[in-house]
Design a protein around this motif. Structure first.
Motif, PDB file in Angstrom:
ATOM      1  N   GLU A  92      -6.847  -6.782   6.057  1.00 21.39           N
ATOM      2  CA  GLU A  92      -5.689  -6.143   6.686  1.00 21.39           C
ATOM      3  C   GLU A  92      -4.646  -5.756   5.649  1.00 21.39           C
ATOM      4  N   GLY A  93      -4.123  -4.504   5.744  1.00 21.37           N
ATOM      5  CA  GLY A  93      -3.069  -4.016   4.866  1.00 21.37           C
ATOM      6  C   GLY A  93      -1.980  -3.315   5.660  1.00 21.37           C
ATOM      7  N   MET A  94      -1.229  -2.447   5.004  1.00 24.84           N
ATOM      8  CA  MET A  94      -0.140  -1.721   5.660  1.00 24.84           C
ATOM      9  C   MET A  94      -0.172  -0.260   5.227  1.00 24.84           C
ATOM     10  N   ARG A  95       0.355   0.622   6.110  1.00 21.57           N
ATOM     11  CA  ARG A  95       0.543   2.032   5.766  1.00 21.57           C
ATOM     12  C   ARG A  95       1.876   2.504   6.319  1.00 21.57           C
ATOM     13  N   ARG A  96       2.380   3.629   5.802  1.00 27.15           N
ATOM     14  CA  ARG A  96       3.747   4.075   6.124  1.00 27.15           C
ATOM     15  C   ARG A  96       3.789   5.584   6.299  1.00 27.15           C
ATOM     16  N   ARG A  97       4.729   6.066   7.141  1.00 23.17           N
ATOM     17  CA  ARG A  97       4.992   7.506   7.277  1.00 23.17           C
ATOM     18  C   ARG A  97       6.484   7.712   7.453  1.00 23.17           C
ATOM     19  N   GLU A 116       8.354   4.586   9.315  1.00 19.47           N
ATOM     20  CA  GLU A 116       7.600   3.677  10.171  1.00 19.47           C
ATOM     21  C   GLU A 116       6.488   3.051   9.331  1.00 19.47           C
ATOM     22  N   THR A 117       6.230   1.762   9.565  1.00 24.09           N
ATOM     23  CA  THR A 117       5.175   1.047   8.865  1.00 24.09           C
ATOM     24  C   THR A 117       4.256   0.399   9.888  1.00 24.09           C
ATOM     25  N   GLN A 118       2.948   0.359   9.598  1.00 21.61           N
ATOM     26  CA  GLN A 118       1.958  -0.094  10.566  1.00 21.61           C
ATOM     27  C   GLN A 118       0.842  -0.857   9.853  1.00 21.61           C
ATOM     28  N   ALA A 119       0.304  -1.881  10.509  1.00 19.27           N
ATOM     29  CA  ALA A 119      -0.837  -2.603   9.957  1.00 19.27           C
ATOM     30  C   ALA A 119      -2.075  -1.710   9.993  1.00 19.27           C
ATOM     31  N   CYS A 120      -3.031  -1.898   9.030  1.00 16.16           N
ATOM     32  CA  CYS A 120      -4.233  -1.076   8.953  1.00 16.16           C
ATOM     33  C   CYS A 120      -5.368  -1.893   8.343  1.00 16.16           C
ATOM     34  N   SER A 121      -6.604  -1.400   8.543  1.00 14.37           N
ATOM     35  CA  SER A 121      -7.780  -2.059   7.976  1.00 14.37           C
ATOM     36  C   SER A 121      -8.859  -1.011   7.766  1.00 14.37           C
ATOM     37  N   LEU A 122      -9.320  -0.809   6.489  1.00 15.26           N
ATOM     38  CA  LEU A 122     -10.379   0.152   6.195  1.00 15.26           C
ATOM     39  C   LEU A 122     -11.756  -0.440   6.486  1.00 15.26           C
TER      40      LEU A 122
END
Length: 492
Positions: A92-97, A116-122
């Motif tokens: 699990e990581g994070m991404r932003r827009r 805005e920042t959101q949790a993410c997983s590749l």
């Protein structure tokens, strides 16, 4: 998650200040015909008064070549940028827009950018490295004379890597080996010499010449050895050919005079006029050079007429209280149809732009459920919200369940006024739902977790104080069995 005290935040936007002083109206600027997503395109001219450039609200301008591009339109939020790449390639990581406030004036508040920042997983698993097997025996020498190489290999199987892992190092090794025998050297041709010149370099159009050209090569790259004997070169050492048609002598092109300019390209704001010329005085022939420079040129023209701006509807206002005209009693909590209305405003119209189409007022039929006590049921868990703060230490994500009211089985269709036929009826108001408590909570249950693999914050992203969280006042959500249900936050 029991014991976590952080409030539920389904959507929290972090605003970042971006200082951008508005230019003085009378200052000369670089004027552009298009403004798209923060960039200026198609330079119209330099040294243009800003007020003249912004006669057309679709144009953009710069105070100087290194300044940011600004829009002539009133301030508005840009579209969200694409989400950034996930901060990690596995787990699990994070991404932003982000969004940017573009144009004159201010958008909501005083900030020029929000995030805005959101949790993410590749992918769920991370690579695990493998281990090498033992080396194989060395192979035999690769040649039967002079020096060669021998090789050995190993496999990445002890253990085998998982989830995209690998073994460090190479899977093969080579060593030089010597047979102590001399190899014969076979002859090989050197490069062909350049073709000899033809008897002429160019001719007048229509004249044909057929001279010959000659070239040769030598068997010396390398020459064949004598002990042990090597093979000689195969093929001829000389070559002749007939020259093809000689090229015609080149004629360079030259420009004709500029043609008269066209009318101004627009009827309002700034436009362009164009002039053309032809490369025909004479035209280039037989490989002659083309005319240097452009065959068109343009100049900007100023109509001094503002361009029309069409009106745009504002968002609809809130629905008014559900009342029954002419009825003196209370209608809440009863199957008595009332009426509501809401309004909107046509904004921004200027310079004979189009008026907004449609009506500025809207009516609907309703049942007043305000402050009515109703049996409730717990919603499913919501999706995990954004990580908060978007740029800072120890961000948290949350989700929640809400106690939602159930509604009576009233008729959802009634007869409209006049000859309008049947119309739908909406539930309105904020009822009091009653659910079986969960962990002592009667209205909502919240779970919170820390966000993992936090993205670093750049120096330009200084965090302002947190904005007030209004998500807790968002009110109950509509029952899945009914449509046209409205909740007024904070009325209960």
């Amino acid at each position: 998650m029991e014991g976590v005290k952080t409030p539920a935040l389904l959507l929290v936007t972090i605003w970042l200040c971006w200082a951008l002083a508005p230019p003085a109206g009378a200052e000369d600027v670089l004027c552009y015909e298009r403004f798209e997503t923060g960039s200026c395109q198609d330079l119209l001219g330099e040294g243009v008064a800003q007020e003249d450039c912004c006669l057309n609200p679709n144009y953009g301008y710069q105070l100087h070549p290194e300044a940011p591009c600004q829009s002539c339109r009133p301030a508005e939020w840009s579209a969200w940028t694409p989400w950034s790449s996930c901060s990690v390639s596995c787990g699990e990581g994070m991404r932003r827009r982000s969004q940017t406030c573009q144009g004159h004036g201010q958008c909501q508040g005083v900030q020029r950018r929000k995030w805005e920042t959101q949790a993410c997983s590749l992918k769920d698993c991370c690579p695990v490295m493998g281990g090498w097997s033992a080396w194989s025996p060395w192979s035999s020498c690769s040649v039967t004379c002079a020096q060669g190489v021998k090789q050995r290999v190993r496999n990445c199987t002890e253990p085998t890597p998982i989830c995209g892992g690998s073994c460090l190092g190479h899977n093969s090794e080579t060593l030089l080996c010597n047979t102590y025998k001399i190899c014969p050297t076979h002859g090989n041709w050197g490069n062909w010499e350049p073709w000899g010149p033809c008897s002429a370099t160019c001719s007048l159009e229509g004249v044909e010449r057929k001279p010959t050209q000659h070239r040769r090569r030598v068997c010396d790259s390398p020459a064949p050895s004598s002990i042990p004997p090597g093979l000689p070169c195969s093929g001829a050492s000389n070559e002749d050919r007939t020259c093809a048609l000689l090229p015609y002598c080149p004629v360079d092109g030259s420009w004709s005079n500029w043609q008269s300019s066209s009318p101004c390209s627009v009827t309002c704001g700034l436009g362009r006029t164009k002039e053309k010329r032809l490369c025909n005085n004479p035209a280039p022939q037989h490989g002659g050079k083309a005319c240097p420079g452009s065959d068109t040129r343009s100049q900007f023209c100023n109509t001094k007429i503002p361009c029309p701006v069409d009106g745009q509807w504002s968002e609809w206002g809130k629905w008014s209280e559900c009342l029954r005209p002419g009825y003196t009693g209370k209608i809440n909590c009863q199957e008595i149809v009332g009426q509501q209305k809401r309004n909107r405003t046509c904004k921004g119209r200027s310079h004979d732009g189009k008026r907004c189409e449609g009506s500025y007022i809207e009516f609907r039929s309703c049942y007043n459920m305000h402050l009515c006590i109703r049996e409730g049921q717990w919603s499913e868990w919501s999706s995990w919200g954004l990580c908060m703060p978007a740029c800072g230490e120890n961000p948290i994500k949350s989700r929640k369940r809400m106690c939602q009211p159930t509604y009576p089985n009233y008729s959802m269709v009634t007869q409209g006024v006049g000859n309008t036929g049947s119309v739908n009826v909406s539930f309105w108001g904020t009822p009091y739902p009653r659910c079986q408590p969960i962990n002592g909570q009667k209205k909502e249950v919240v779970e919170s977790e820390p966000c993992l693999n936090i993205l670093p914050c750049s120096e330009e992203y200084e965090l302002p104080p947190f904005l007030e969280d209004h998500s807790a006042n968002a009110g109950p959500q509509p029952s899945p069995d009914f449509k046209f249900v409205e909740y007024n936050a904070g009325e209960a």
